[in-house]
Design an enzyme around this catalytic site. Structure first.
Site, mmCIF file in Angstrom:
data_model
loop_
_atom_site.group_PDB
_atom_site.id
_atom_site.type_symbol
_atom_site.label_atom_id
_atom_site.label_comp_id
_atom_site.label_asym_id
_atom_site.label_seq_id
_atom_site.Cartn_x
_atom_site.Cartn_y
_atom_site.Cartn_z
ATOM 1 N N ASP A 13 0.830 -1.206 0.000
ATOM 2 C CA ASP A 13 0.000 0.000 0.000
ATOM 3 C C ASP A 13 0.866 1.258 0.000
ATOM 4 O O ASP A 13 2.041 1.237 0.359
ATOM 5 C CB ASP A 13 -0.953 0.004 1.192
ATOM 6 C CG ASP A 13 -0.226 -0.155 2.524
ATOM 7 O OD1 ASP A 13 0.774 -0.891 2.572
ATOM 8 O OD2 ASP A 13 -0.654 0.454 3.524
ATOM 9 N N GLU A 33 -0.649 -1.919 5.234
ATOM 10 C CA GLU A 33 0.235 -1.872 6.400
ATOM 11 C C GLU A 33 0.200 -0.503 7.056
ATOM 12 O O GLU A 33 0.373 -0.376 8.269
ATOM 13 C CB GLU A 33 1.671 -2.226 5.987
ATOM 14 C CG GLU A 33 2.657 -2.302 7.149
ATOM 15 C CD GLU A 33 3.199 -0.964 7.612
ATOM 16 O OE1 GLU A 33 3.463 -0.824 8.820
ATOM 17 O OE2 GLU A 33 3.363 -0.052 6.773
ATOM 18 N N GLU A 34 -0.020 0.537 6.253
ATOM 19 C CA GLU A 34 0.107 1.900 6.734
ATOM 20 C C GLU A 34 -1.047 2.371 7.623
ATOM 21 O O GLU A 34 -0.921 3.376 8.317
ATOM 22 C CB GLU A 34 0.220 2.881 5.544
ATOM 23 C CG GLU A 34 1.483 2.720 4.713
ATOM 24 C CD GLU A 34 2.724 3.250 5.416
ATOM 25 O OE1 GLU A 34 2.588 3.739 6.557
ATOM 26 O OE2 GLU A 34 3.811 3.165 4.828
ATOM 27 N N HIS A 78 8.095 8.763 4.356
ATOM 28 C CA HIS A 78 6.870 9.579 4.386
ATOM 29 C C HIS A 78 7.143 11.028 3.958
ATOM 30 O O HIS A 78 6.334 11.913 4.229
ATOM 31 C CB HIS A 78 6.205 9.544 5.765
ATOM 32 C CG HIS A 78 5.698 8.183 6.154
ATOM 33 N ND1 HIS A 78 4.643 7.991 7.013
ATOM 34 C CD2 HIS A 78 6.092 6.937 5.804
ATOM 35 C CE1 HIS A 78 4.421 6.689 7.175
ATOM 36 N NE2 HIS A 78 5.304 6.034 6.431
#
Length: 391
Positions: free
Chosen positions: A80, A138-139, A363
């Site tokens: 993801d 996962e995020e 990020h």
């Protein structure tokens, strides 16, 4: 066989780069992945690997059966992306506005697919089985690992390994450690209800903004005065919203924050303390507090024997000077759920390279990594698989 597999992995490297860059150009957010799992499934099916789709929701699991009896090893990748605008000036820049692979999940996916391809070509010589877990979401808690496990992705699996490319570690290095390496990651929201009114008559109000300000300060005492100094913990208020006019005392205030811990007892204590402090602080001023606490992923705890295996392998492949003991990080990862079920280890693969501007943190809008990290991760995976099934 190992060296021939390494050579083959390097031969298909351009193919892995193409796959990774395609994912990078067309990223998909957590719980909205459609194109990505379909593409992964098609790749695995073309290798003759048994494939299950929609595992736990949007996951993909491939099973490679070796030609000889033996144990079953799983390796996991996540796929993801994040709600971030890609600001890199590269040919493979994200083409989806406001969405990008800013954490390396595209690298993880392509690397595991490379391992699947080279092992599938020698499956008759392979002892045991290999499970390729491609995980969604996962995020974003509650994440994809837990529902995939509940849907059987670990059934029959003896051990699991996972890798995370790391942009702040130089390419060519591997970092790992036994025990706790990543923290449990929780969220909390606090709604404060006071009594709004005119900014010129504060004595006729219960100022939710002032109450919220005091609460932010009081919450900081949890770690400094309630937690054993030898047990790491973080309580961070990251969002504070109240009011929208200069001369109005707001009726409500909203706080949002995160809690990071390793120890389960500390985690439980902090949750109780936040509720108690919020209630007491608000009552002191005549306000009310409503607390919503969401437990996210547990802490990631690496099993010592399997971590020692990865360390030994990495030192053999890269040299002792390029394998370091990582300091536990307060970031979260739902790989924790796999390690709660079966033995395994999670390690970092360096992807930083200033020559290609791959120096930005995870990020970040300009995040990128040295794609050769896929080869290093792949070689460690291949060696770990062979080492485990042949023991």
């Amino acid at each position: 066989m190992q060296q021939s597999l390494f050579q083959r992995l390097e031969e298909i490297y351009p193919e892995l780069v193409d796959f990774r860059r395609d994912l990078h150009m067309y990223p998909e957010l957590s719980f909205h992945e459609e194109r990505t799992p379909e593409k992964i499934a098609q790749y695995l099916e073309a290798l003759g690997i048994e494939v299950r789709t929609k595992v736990g929701g949007r996951g993909v699991v491939g099973l490679l059966r070796g030609g000889k009896p033996g144990k079953t090893v799983a390796i996991r990748a996540d796929f993801d992306a994040l709600p971030i605008q890609d600001e890199k000036e590269v040919s493979y820049k994200s083409r989806v506005p406001g969405v990008m692979h800013a954490c390396g999940h595209d690298i993880h996916t392509a690397s595991v697919l490379g391992v699947a391809k080279v092992l599938s070509e020698v499956k008759e010589q392979l002892a045991g089985n290999v499970v390729f877990i491609h995980q969604f979401a996962e995020e974003l808690a509650p994440g994809g690992a837990k529902p995939m496990i509940e849907d059987g992705c670990l059934d029959g699996v003896d051990v699991i390994y996972g890798a995370h490319v790391w942009s702040t570690e130089p390419y060519g290095q591997v970092s790992l450690n036994e025990g706790y390496i990543l923290a449990a990651a929780d969220e909390f929201e606090i709604e404060i209800t006071g009594k709004g009114g005119h900014g010129a008559t504060p004595h006729q109000t219960v100022d939710s903004l002032v109450v919220g300000s005091q609460l932010v300060l009081n919450l900081q005492q949890i770690v400094s005065r309630k937690v054993d100094p030898l047990k790491p913990a973080v309580v961070t208020v990251g969002s504070f919203h109240s009011g929208n006019a200069f001369n109005v005392i707001p009726n409500t205030a909203y706080l949002k924050g995160t809690v990071r811990t390793f120890d389960a007892d500390v985690r439980e204590m902090i949750q109780k303390e936040i509720a108690q402090i919020a209630k007491a602080t608000c009552e002191t001023f005549g306000a009310e507090a409503k607390v919503n606490y969401l437990q996210g992923y547990p802490s990631v705890w690496n099993h010592p024997p399997e971590t020692a295996r990865i360390e030994r392998i990495a030192k053999t492949l890269l040299g002792e000077e390029n394998v370091t003991k990582m300091v536990p990080l307060m970031g979260g990862e739902d790989f924790a759920y796999y390690l709660e079920k079966i033995p395994g280890s999670f390690f970092l693969v360096g992807g930083g390279n200033p020559d290609i501007k791959a120096t930005y943190p995870h990020h970040h809008p300009r995040f990128d990594v040295d794609e050769r990290a896929m080869i290093i991760a792949g070689k460690v995976f291949i060696t770990a698989i062979l080492d485990y099934v042949e023991q």
